[in-house]
Design a protein around this motif. Structure first.
Motif, PDB file in Angstrom:
ATOM      1  N   PHE A  99      -8.225  14.695   5.957  1.00 35.42           N
ATOM      2  CA  PHE A  99      -9.162  14.892   6.883  1.00 35.42           C
ATOM      3  C   PHE A  99      -8.703  13.995   8.000  1.00 35.42           C
ATOM      4  CE2 PHE A  99     -13.038  14.431   9.202  1.00 35.42           C
ATOM      5  CZ  PHE A  99     -13.145  16.031   9.751  1.00 35.42           C
ATOM      6  N   VAL A 100      -8.576  12.489   7.783  1.00 32.49           N
ATOM      7  CA  VAL A 100      -8.403  11.595   8.613  1.00 32.49           C
ATOM      8  C   VAL A 100      -6.792  11.837   8.956  1.00 32.49           C
ATOM      9  CG1 VAL A 100      -7.802   9.063   8.871  1.00 32.49           C
ATOM     10  CG2 VAL A 100     -10.066   9.793   7.959  1.00 32.49           C
ATOM     11  N   GLY A 101      -5.980  12.167   8.167  1.00 27.49           N
ATOM     12  CA  GLY A 101      -4.513  12.459   8.350  1.00 27.49           C
ATOM     13  C   GLY A 101      -4.470  13.582   9.359  1.00 27.49           C
ATOM     14  N   TYR A 102      -5.422  14.460   9.241  1.00 28.02           N
ATOM     15  CA  TYR A 102      -5.248  15.733  10.216  1.00 28.02           C
ATOM     16  C   TYR A 102      -5.444  15.419  11.814  1.00 28.02           C
ATOM     17  CZ  TYR A 102      -6.492  19.905  12.559  1.00 28.02           C
ATOM     18  OH  TYR A 102      -6.762  21.270  13.364  1.00 28.02           O
ATOM     19  N   PHE A 103      -6.386  14.468  11.824  1.00 25.54           N
ATOM     20  CA  PHE A 103      -6.656  13.844  13.224  1.00 25.54           C
ATOM     21  C   PHE A 103      -5.782  12.675  13.841  1.00 25.54           C
ATOM     22  CE2 PHE A 103     -10.751  15.611  12.095  1.00 25.54           C
ATOM     23  CZ  PHE A 103     -10.930  16.691  13.356  1.00 25.54           C
ATOM     24  N   THR A 104      -4.769  12.304  12.979  1.00 23.24           N
ATOM     25  CA  THR A 104      -3.914  11.316  13.289  1.00 23.24           C
ATOM     26  C   THR A 104      -2.574  11.920  13.351  1.00 23.24           C
ATOM     27  OG1 THR A 104      -3.600  10.319  11.031  1.00 23.24           O
ATOM     28  CG2 THR A 104      -5.264   9.375  12.543  1.00 23.24           C
ATOM     29  N   GLY A 105      -2.383  13.330  13.327  1.00 24.00           N
ATOM     30  CA  GLY A 105      -1.303  14.064  13.493  1.00 24.00           C
ATOM     31  C   GLY A 105      -0.567  14.246  12.337  1.00 24.00           C
ATOM     32  N   ALA A 133      -1.577   7.282   2.618  1.00 25.61           N
ATOM     33  CA  ALA A 133      -0.940   6.285   1.425  1.00 25.61           C
ATOM     34  C   ALA A 133       0.830   6.290   1.358  1.00 25.61           C
ATOM     35  CB  ALA A 133      -1.275   7.638   0.127  1.00 25.61           C
ATOM     36  N   ASP A 134       1.320   6.981   2.261  1.00 24.29           N
ATOM     37  CA  ASP A 134       2.825   6.697   2.509  1.00 24.29           C
ATOM     38  C   ASP A 134       2.922   5.934   3.590  1.00 24.29           C
ATOM     39  OD1 ASP A 134       3.016   8.444   0.483  1.00 24.29           O
ATOM     40  OD2 ASP A 134       3.056  10.280   1.991  1.00 24.29           O
ATOM     41  N   ARG A 135       2.161   5.323   4.322  1.00 20.11           N
ATOM     42  CA  ARG A 135       2.315   4.388   5.471  1.00 20.11           C
ATOM     43  C   ARG A 135       2.696   3.335   4.985  1.00 20.11           C
ATOM     44  NH1 ARG A 135       3.588   6.853   9.655  1.00 20.11           N
ATOM     45  NH2 ARG A 135       2.552   5.104  10.835  1.00 20.11           N
ATOM     46  N   LYS A 136       3.689   2.483   5.473  1.00 23.11           N
ATOM     47  CA  LYS A 136       4.143   1.214   4.987  1.00 23.11           C
ATOM     48  C   LYS A 136       5.268   0.474   6.090  1.00 23.11           C
ATOM     49  CE  LYS A 136       8.307   3.534   2.732  1.00 23.11           C
ATOM     50  NZ  LYS A 136       8.891   4.084   1.510  1.00 23.11           N
ATOM     51  N   THR A 137       5.282  -0.908   5.856  1.00 21.95           N
ATOM     52  CA  THR A 137       6.429  -1.346   6.714  1.00 21.95           C
ATOM     53  C   THR A 137       7.321  -1.935   5.875  1.00 21.95           C
ATOM     54  OG1 THR A 137       4.504  -1.993   8.082  1.00 21.95           O
ATOM     55  CG2 THR A 137       6.456  -3.359   8.067  1.00 21.95           C
ATOM     56  N   VAL A 138       8.560  -1.419   6.162  1.00 25.05           N
ATOM     57  CA  VAL A 138       9.713  -1.845   5.147  1.00 25.05           C
ATOM     58  C   VAL A 138      10.227  -3.185   5.525  1.00 25.05           C
ATOM     59  CG1 VAL A 138      12.110  -1.135   4.391  1.00 25.05           C
ATOM     60  CG2 VAL A 138      10.142   0.652   4.894  1.00 25.05           C
ATOM     61  N   PRO A 163      15.556  -2.066  -5.017  1.00 24.93           N
ATOM     62  CA  PRO A 163      14.624  -1.206  -4.666  1.00 24.93           C
ATOM     63  C   PRO A 163      14.174  -1.429  -3.586  1.00 24.93           C
ATOM     64  CG  PRO A 163      13.734  -2.607  -6.368  1.00 24.93           C
ATOM     65  CD  PRO A 163      15.416  -2.664  -6.430  1.00 24.93           C
ATOM     66  N   GLU A 164      13.417  -0.863  -2.578  1.00 28.65           N
ATOM     67  CA  GLU A 164      12.970  -0.963  -1.366  1.00 28.65           C
ATOM     68  C   GLU A 164      11.867  -2.123  -1.497  1.00 28.65           C
ATOM     69  OE1 GLU A 164      11.727   1.939   2.055  1.00 28.65           O
ATOM     70  OE2 GLU A 164      10.149   1.734   0.485  1.00 28.65           O
ATOM     71  N   ASN A 165      11.932  -2.987  -0.538  1.00 26.51           N
ATOM     72  CA  ASN A 165      10.620  -3.695  -0.568  1.00 26.51           C
ATOM     73  C   ASN A 165       9.755  -3.741   0.737  1.00 26.51           C
ATOM     74  OD1 ASN A 165       9.011  -6.110  -0.666  1.00 26.51           O
ATOM     75  ND2 ASN A 165      10.460  -7.658  -0.062  1.00 26.51           N
ATOM     76  N   ALA A 166       8.580  -3.405   0.473  1.00 26.52           N
ATOM     77  CA  ALA A 166       7.794  -2.614   1.455  1.00 26.52           C
ATOM     78  C   ALA A 166       6.449  -3.103   1.298  1.00 26.52           C
ATOM     79  CB  ALA A 166       7.740  -1.149   1.828  1.00 26.52           C
ATOM     80  N   ILE A 167       5.641  -3.268   2.418  1.00 20.80           N
ATOM     81  CA  ILE A 167       4.180  -3.580   2.565  1.00 20.80           C
ATOM     82  C   ILE A 167       3.594  -2.213   2.754  1.00 20.80           C
ATOM     83  CG2 ILE A 167       2.351  -4.669   3.673  1.00 20.80           C
ATOM     84  CD1 ILE A 167       4.326  -6.753   4.999  1.00 20.80           C
ATOM     85  N   MET A 168       2.720  -1.845   1.508  1.00 24.56           N
ATOM     86  CA  MET A 168       2.086  -0.296   1.721  1.00 24.56           C
ATOM     87  C   MET A 168       0.570  -0.555   2.334  1.00 24.56           C
ATOM     88  SD  MET A 168       4.385   1.081   0.149  1.00 24.56           S
ATOM     89  CE  MET A 168       3.933   2.740  -0.234  1.00 24.56           C
ATOM     90  N   TRP A 169       0.357  -0.937   3.582  1.00 25.95           N
ATOM     91  CA  TRP A 169      -0.789  -1.016   3.916  1.00 25.95           C
ATOM     92  C   TRP A 169      -1.378   0.217   4.312  1.00 25.95           C
ATOM     93  CZ3 TRP A 169      -1.260   1.959   8.778  1.00 25.95           C
ATOM     94  CH2 TRP A 169      -0.240   2.356   9.269  1.00 25.95           C
ATOM     95  N   GLY A 170      -1.041   1.537   4.238  1.00 28.16           N
ATOM     96  CA  GLY A 170      -1.654   2.780   4.057  1.00 28.16           C
ATOM     97  C   GLY A 170      -2.380   2.777   2.840  1.00 28.16           C
ATOM     98  N   SER A 171      -1.991   2.440   1.690  1.00 27.02           N
ATOM     99  CA  SER A 171      -2.667   2.463   0.427  1.00 27.02           C
ATOM    100  C   SER A 171      -3.920   1.415   0.537  1.00 27.02           C
ATOM    101  CB  SER A 171      -1.591   1.823  -0.603  1.00 27.02           C
ATOM    102  OG  SER A 171      -2.299   2.055  -1.921  1.00 27.02           O
ATOM    103  N   TRP A 172      -3.564   0.384   1.169  1.00 26.09           N
ATOM    104  CA  TRP A 172      -4.662  -0.794   1.596  1.00 26.09           C
ATOM    105  C   TRP A 172      -5.743  -0.167   2.205  1.00 26.09           C
ATOM    106  CZ3 TRP A 172      -5.711  -4.212   5.553  1.00 26.09           C
ATOM    107  CH2 TRP A 172      -6.692  -4.930   5.326  1.00 26.09           C
TER     108      TRP A 172
END
Length: 132
Positions: free
Chosen positions: A42-48, A53-58, A73-82
């Motif tokens: 629902f939140v994702g719908y309003f944010t485009g 859960a997939d949002r991250k900073t690589v 492997p990729e090293n990323a900060i998974m801030w969306g999961s947080w």
């Protein structure tokens, strides 16, 4: 000390605690499912249409060899999961607050013991009886 422990065990406190732990785990699973499957889409719908859960900073990209296998492997900060976890925490806190509030309303108010005469009143009565 053994007497107090026996009273603690037989008084039902351990069983109540065990039930509370099991219920908290079940409520946590329900809330996690609610957040991941209902709130975040629902939140994702309003944010485009983004899925948090997939949002991250690589920090470093994944290294792939010629055959397509990932060597590093990729090293990323998974801030969306947080963010999902924070929303989980807020909803669990709200649910637990409402449960405790409802439980406290069902408890009978403790009646105050009838106030007896004070120590000064008793001493005054003894004095008066001794004067007779």
């Amino acid at each position: 000390m053994l007497k107090e422990f026996k009273e603690f065990i037989t008084g039902g406190n351990v069983i109540e605690f065990a039930v509370a732990v099991i219920m908290a785990g079940a409520i946590g699973a329900v809330v996690t499912g609610f957040v991941n499957n209902i709130v975040m889409p629902f939140v994702g719908y309003f944010t485009g249409g983004t899925d948090f859960a997939d949002r991250k900073t690589v920090l470093t990209e994944a290294v792939v060899d010629a055959s397509g296998a990932v060597t590093t492997p990729e090293n990323a900060i998974m801030w969306g999961s947080w963010i999902n976890t924070i929303i989980n925490l807020l909803i669990v806190g709200l649910v637990m607050f409402l449960i405790v509030k409802a439980y406290n309303k069902t408890k009978k108010p403790v009646e105050a013991a009838p106030a007896g005469p004070s120590q000064e009143d008793l001493l005054g009565e003894i004095r008066d009886l001794l004067k007779k």
